[in-house]
Design a protein around this motif. Structure first.
Motif, PDB file in Angstrom:
ATOM      1  N   ARG A   1       0.833  -1.204   0.000  1.00  8.11           N
ATOM      2  CA  ARG A   1       0.000   0.000   0.000  1.00  8.11           C
ATOM      3  C   ARG A   1       0.868   1.254   0.000  1.00  8.11           C
ATOM      4  NH1 ARG A   1      -3.168   3.381   3.228  1.00  8.11           N
ATOM      5  NH2 ARG A   1      -5.280   3.577   2.437  1.00  8.11           N
TER       6      ARG A   1
ATOM      7  N   TYR B   1      -7.041 -15.281  12.275  1.00  6.35           N
ATOM      8  CA  TYR B   1      -7.809 -14.081  12.639  1.00  6.35           C
ATOM      9  C   TYR B   1      -6.872 -12.866  12.746  1.00  6.35           C
ATOM     10  CZ  TYR B   1     -10.707 -10.897  15.320  1.00  6.35           C
ATOM     11  OH  TYR B   1     -11.390  -9.777  15.735  1.00  6.35           O
TER      12      TYR B   1
ATOM     13  N   ASP C   1      -7.546  -6.821  10.911  1.00  8.18           N
ATOM     14  CA  ASP C   1      -7.442  -5.377  10.685  1.00  8.18           C
ATOM     15  C   ASP C   1      -7.793  -5.004   9.245  1.00  8.18           C
ATOM     16  OD1 ASP C   1      -6.763  -4.947  13.303  1.00  8.18           O
ATOM     17  OD2 ASP C   1      -4.602  -5.110  12.931  1.00  8.18           O
TER      18      ASP C   1
ATOM     19  N   GLU D   1      -7.801  -1.089  -2.914  1.00  8.01           N
ATOM     20  CA  GLU D   1      -6.965  -0.489  -1.865  1.00  8.01           C
ATOM     21  C   GLU D   1      -6.449  -1.549  -0.891  1.00  8.01           C
ATOM     22  OE1 GLU D   1      -5.863   2.752  -1.262  1.00  8.01           O
ATOM     23  OE2 GLU D   1      -6.445   2.802  -3.360  1.00  8.01           O
TER      24      GLU D   1
ATOM     25  N   GLU E   1      -7.933  12.508   5.125  1.00  5.15           N
ATOM     26  CA  GLU E   1      -8.380  11.108   4.965  1.00  5.15           C
ATOM     27  C   GLU E   1      -9.899  11.016   5.095  1.00  5.15           C
ATOM     28  OE1 GLU E   1      -4.768   8.170   6.376  1.00  5.15           O
ATOM     29  OE2 GLU E   1      -6.253   8.849   7.853  1.00  5.15           O
TER      30      GLU E   1
ATOM     31  N   ARG F   1       2.320   1.883  -3.365  1.00  5.39           N
ATOM     32  CA  ARG F   1       1.293   2.390  -4.281  1.00  5.39           C
ATOM     33  C   ARG F   1       0.926   3.829  -3.938  1.00  5.39           C
ATOM     34  NH1 ARG F   1      -3.169  -1.134  -3.180  1.00  5.39           N
ATOM     35  NH2 ARG F   1      -4.313  -0.099  -4.817  1.00  5.39           N
ATOM     36  N   ARG F   2       0.938   4.119  -2.652  1.00  6.11           N
ATOM     37  CA  ARG F   2       0.620   5.492  -2.251  1.00  6.11           C
ATOM     38  C   ARG F   2       1.701   6.441  -2.742  1.00  6.11           C
ATOM     39  NH1 ARG F   2      -1.734   6.480   3.612  1.00  6.11           N
ATOM     40  NH2 ARG F   2      -3.549   5.645   2.550  1.00  6.11           N
TER      41      ARG F   2
ATOM     42  N   THR G   1     -10.794  -2.544   8.387  1.00  7.43           N
ATOM     43  CA  THR G   1     -10.539  -1.327   7.619  1.00  7.43           C
ATOM     44  C   THR G   1     -11.450  -1.256   6.396  1.00  7.43           C
ATOM     45  OG1 THR G   1      -8.254  -1.289   8.354  1.00  7.43           O
ATOM     46  CG2 THR G   1      -8.749  -0.098   6.324  1.00  7.43           C
TER      47      THR G   1
ATOM     48  N   ASP H   1      -0.957   5.797  -6.672  1.00  4.70           N
ATOM     49  CA  ASP H   1      -2.000   4.855  -7.057  1.00  4.70           C
ATOM     50  C   ASP H   1      -2.984   4.631  -5.912  1.00  4.70           C
ATOM     51  OD1 ASP H   1      -3.351   3.201  -8.701  1.00  4.70           O
ATOM     52  OD2 ASP H   1      -2.094   1.445  -8.318  1.00  4.70           O
ATOM     53  N   ALA H   2      -2.467   4.684  -4.679  1.00  2.45           N
ATOM     54  CA  ALA H   2      -3.324   4.408  -3.524  1.00  2.45           C
ATOM     55  C   ALA H   2      -4.014   5.673  -3.049  1.00  2.45           C
ATOM     56  CB  ALA H   2      -2.481   3.815  -2.403  1.00  2.45           C
ATOM     57  N   LEU H   3      -5.213   5.466  -2.457  1.00  4.52           N
ATOM     58  CA  LEU H   3      -5.980   6.605  -1.941  1.00  4.52           C
ATOM     59  C   LEU H   3      -5.587   6.877  -0.490  1.00  4.52           C
ATOM     60  CD1 LEU H   3      -9.477   5.564  -3.332  1.00  4.52           C
ATOM     61  CD2 LEU H   3      -8.031   7.411  -4.187  1.00  4.52           C
ATOM     62  N   PRO H   4      -5.617   8.118  -0.092  1.00  9.20           N
ATOM     63  CA  PRO H   4      -5.339   8.432   1.319  1.00  9.20           C
ATOM     64  C   PRO H   4      -6.566   8.155   2.178  1.00  9.20           C
ATOM     65  CG  PRO H   4      -5.639  10.443   0.073  1.00  9.20           C
ATOM     66  CD  PRO H   4      -5.759   9.344  -0.900  1.00  9.20           C
ATOM     67  N   LEU H   5      -6.702   6.918   2.575  1.00  5.09           N
ATOM     68  CA  LEU H   5      -7.863   6.503   3.362  1.00  5.09           C
ATOM     69  C   LEU H   5      -7.409   6.053   4.748  1.00  5.09           C
ATOM     70  CD1 LEU H   5      -9.755   4.491   0.612  1.00  5.09           C
ATOM     71  CD2 LEU H   5     -10.589   6.550   1.741  1.00  5.09           C
ATOM     72  N   PRO H   6      -8.261   6.199   5.738  1.00  4.05           N
ATOM     73  CA  PRO H   6      -7.851   5.839   7.101  1.00  4.05           C
ATOM     74  C   PRO H   6      -7.657   4.327   7.267  1.00  4.05           C
ATOM     75  CG  PRO H   6     -10.158   6.419   7.051  1.00  4.05           C
ATOM     76  CD  PRO H   6      -9.610   6.732   5.687  1.00  4.05           C
ATOM     77  N   GLU H   7      -6.651   3.991   8.065  1.00  2.00           N
ATOM     78  CA  GLU H   7      -6.405   2.585   8.441  1.00  2.00           C
ATOM     79  C   GLU H   7      -7.081   2.353   9.785  1.00  2.00           C
ATOM     80  OE1 GLU H   7      -4.596   0.201   6.933  1.00  2.00           O
ATOM     81  OE2 GLU H   7      -3.749   1.337   5.269  1.00  2.00           O
ATOM     82  N   MET H   8      -7.688   1.205   9.949  1.00  7.85           N
ATOM     83  CA  MET H   8      -8.383   0.916  11.215  1.00  7.85           C
ATOM     84  C   MET H   8      -7.889  -0.407  11.783  1.00  7.85           C
ATOM     85  SD  MET H   8     -10.460   3.388  11.852  1.00  7.85           S
ATOM     86  CE  MET H   8     -11.650   2.792  13.014  1.00  7.85           C
ATOM     87  N   ASN H   9      -7.870  -0.441  13.102  1.00  9.31           N
ATOM     88  CA  ASN H   9      -7.546  -1.698  13.778  1.00  9.31           C
ATOM     89  C   ASN H   9      -8.797  -2.230  14.475  1.00  9.31           C
ATOM     90  OD1 ASN H   9      -4.857  -1.714  13.069  1.00  9.31           O
ATOM     91  ND2 ASN H   9      -4.234  -0.502  14.838  1.00  9.31           N
ATOM     92  N   SER H  10      -8.904  -3.537  14.428  1.00 14.37           N
ATOM     93  CA  SER H  10     -10.034  -4.173  15.097  1.00 14.37           C
ATOM     94  C   SER H  10      -9.906  -3.946  16.611  1.00 14.37           C
ATOM     95  CB  SER H  10     -10.001  -5.662  14.758  1.00 14.37           C
ATOM     96  OG  SER H  10     -10.962  -6.351  15.469  1.00 14.37           O
ATOM     97  N   PRO H  11     -10.958  -3.541  17.269  1.00 15.27           N
ATOM     98  CA  PRO H  11     -10.859  -3.285  18.718  1.00 15.27           C
ATOM     99  C   PRO H  11     -10.626  -4.584  19.492  1.00 15.27           C
ATOM    100  CG  PRO H  11     -13.092  -2.890  17.919  1.00 15.27           C
ATOM    101  CD  PRO H  11     -12.273  -3.211  16.736  1.00 15.27           C
TER     102      PRO H  11
ATOM    103  N   ASP I   1     -11.980  -8.590  19.250  1.00 11.24           N
ATOM    104  CA  ASP I   1     -11.093  -9.748  19.048  1.00 11.24           C
ATOM    105  C   ASP I   1     -11.384 -10.841  20.078  1.00 11.24           C
ATOM    106  OD1 ASP I   1      -9.988  -8.182  17.115  1.00 11.24           O
ATOM    107  OD2 ASP I   1      -8.160  -7.697  18.234  1.00 11.24           O
TER     108      ASP I   1
END
Lengths: 277, 183
Positions: free
Chosen positions: A3, B30, B35, B145, B123, A6-7, B39, A11-21, A25
């Protein structure tokens, strides 16, 4: 392509990354553990090892007790080797040879009982047949073999009374000593036990009968030859020599039932009444 | 040693191990994908509480299907296919607002370009622009993406490769029209 790469390339979009809480989990993993399919049982039950050990011991005992088989002591090696190996375990030519061998033996016994002196000729024919079968191609051999096997039961049925009669005769004589040692053994293949036993005993009795026949023929030839010699001396007017020749002949053949005088012997020979034991 | 083995196992092997009762294999699987899926779902909806719910449903679907799992496709493709479907199911169940991404945070800085301070705001602006795209174009862009190939996107969305390619092209064009030179 990652990513970041590509960024960097736009090529890649500036989108937020998220982590699973973490609480999500935990919830999902707990559910996964609770719903995990049951582990497949890999441990063997205890009785299986016991059964395996018992099987090994049983096989070892069977291997270490071979001396109970009396037939093996009295039969020539090829006979019991052919018996022990089941037809299915043999290759086609081997099976055929074993089959031929058994058939020869049974045939010999039958011919012995029925025809007596024609045995040698029959035996020769049988062996020729066996040899030709052995040299035949495997498919033809297999077909002949199966045909022989199906006919074998019938022939054994025929051979059984003859063989039994012969056996009784042999047991009465001196040659029954060895045959008497043969003990019954459970059949290991499709051949009927009784016919098989009698068939296996027959070769020895046949051999002894051959020996006896040969002994009788030898005596006969010796008597005939001696009498011819004596007759020749008599014809050459040497009567004392002829008489002494006949005396020597009688002395050599102590068991023979020769007449007391040369003249009587020549007369008997002329009338074909001279006998050998 | 066991964790090391998991680390070098493929997704499909881990899933098969979980099918055979190894819950540790699922744990590794998992952690590999949680993530990325979260996302993807967040970018598609922008509401963390909804994303949590949909993510949970997605993973539960995977867990429930484990006993009859056969590796006929890539596990990751399968996972995102389930996730996308669950998200669609969610919006079908819940009366959808005009745009789910309308609730995303407003950009705090003018959209002249992403500086270090206002990158998060930028973003969020992009995220809202993505949310305004048609669903097919949005999904194609978001899956791209996440690093999926055209074939994978085609498998996940059920569209032909050429269709996926044109969706991506139209989506990017529309984003550029909305966001200008900032992209």
């Amino acid at each position: 392509m990652s990513r970041d790469t590509r960024r960097e390339q736009g090529d890649a979009l500036p989108l937020p990354e998220m982590n699973s809480p973490p609480q999500l989990d935990e919830k999902i993993l707990a559910h996964a553990r609770a719903r995990a399919p049951q582990r497949r049982v890999t441990s063997r039950p205890g009785w299986m090892s016991g059964l395996a050990a018992a099987s090994v011991v049983g096989i070892a005992v069977m291997i270490t007790l071979p001396g109970q088989d009396g037939v093996h002591d009295t039969l020539p090696a090829p006979h019991w080797e052919a018996r022990e190996r089941t037809p299915a375990a043999l290759s086609q030519p081997e099976a055929l040879q074993a089959d031929t061998l058994t058939d020869d033996v049974a045939q010999d016994a039958r011919v012995d009982a029925q025809n007596g002196t024609q045995k040698d000729a029959q035996k020769g024919a049988q062996k020729t047949e066996g040899a030709s079968l052995s040299a035949a191609p495997p498919k033809a051999v297999a077909a002949q073999s199966s045909a022989r096997q199906s006919a074998g039961g019938l022939r054994e049925e025929q051979a059984r009374p003859d063989a039994q009669a012969l056996e009784r005769k042999m047991q009465a004589g001196a040659s029954a000593k060895k045959i008497g040692r043969a003990s019954p053994q459970p059949a290991l293949n499709a051949v009927a036990p009784e016919a098989e036993q009698s068939a296996y005993r027959t070769p020895e009795s046949s051999i002894e009968r051959d020996q006896e026949d040969r002994d009788g023929a030898t005596h006969q030839r010796m008597i005939e030859k001696g009498l011819e010699t004596c007759a020749a001396l008599l014809r050459s007017d040497d009567r004392p020599a002829a008489i002494s020749c006949y005396a020597a002949l009688r002395k050599d053949c102590g068991d023979c039932t020769l007449p007391p005088t040369l003249d009587a012997a020549l007369e008997a020979q002329a009338s074909d009444s001279v006998t050998s034991p | 040693m066991r964790k090391l083995r998991y680390r070098f196992s493929s997704d499909e092997a881990l899933m098969l191990a979980y099918r055979d009762g190894d819950s540790g294999a699922f744990e590794c699987l998992y952690h590999r994908h949680k993530d990325a899926l979260f996302t993807f779902l967040y970018r598609g909806c922008g509401q963390p509480n909804v994303v949590e719910e949909v993510a949970q449903e997605t993973w539960e679907a995977v867990i429930n299907a484990a006993s009859r799992y056969t590796p006929s496709a890539k596990f990751r493709t399968w996972l995102f296919q389930i996730g996308r479907r669950r998200m669609a199911d969610h919006w079908r169940r819940v009366p959808q607002q005009e745009s789910p991404l309308q609730e995303a945070a407003e950009p705090v800085a003018p959209a002249t370009g992403p500086g270090d301070e206002d990158y998060t705001a930028f973003e969020q602006r992009v995220l809202r622009a993505v949310g305004e795209l048609p669903a097919d174009q949005r999904d194609a862009l978001l899956l791209r993406e996440q690093g999926f190939s055209l074939a994978d996107i085609s498998a996940i969305t059920g569209a032909a490769s050429e269709t996926v390619k044109s969706r991506l092209r139209y989506g990017r064009t529309q984003l550029r029209a909305q966001l200008g030179d900032s992209l």
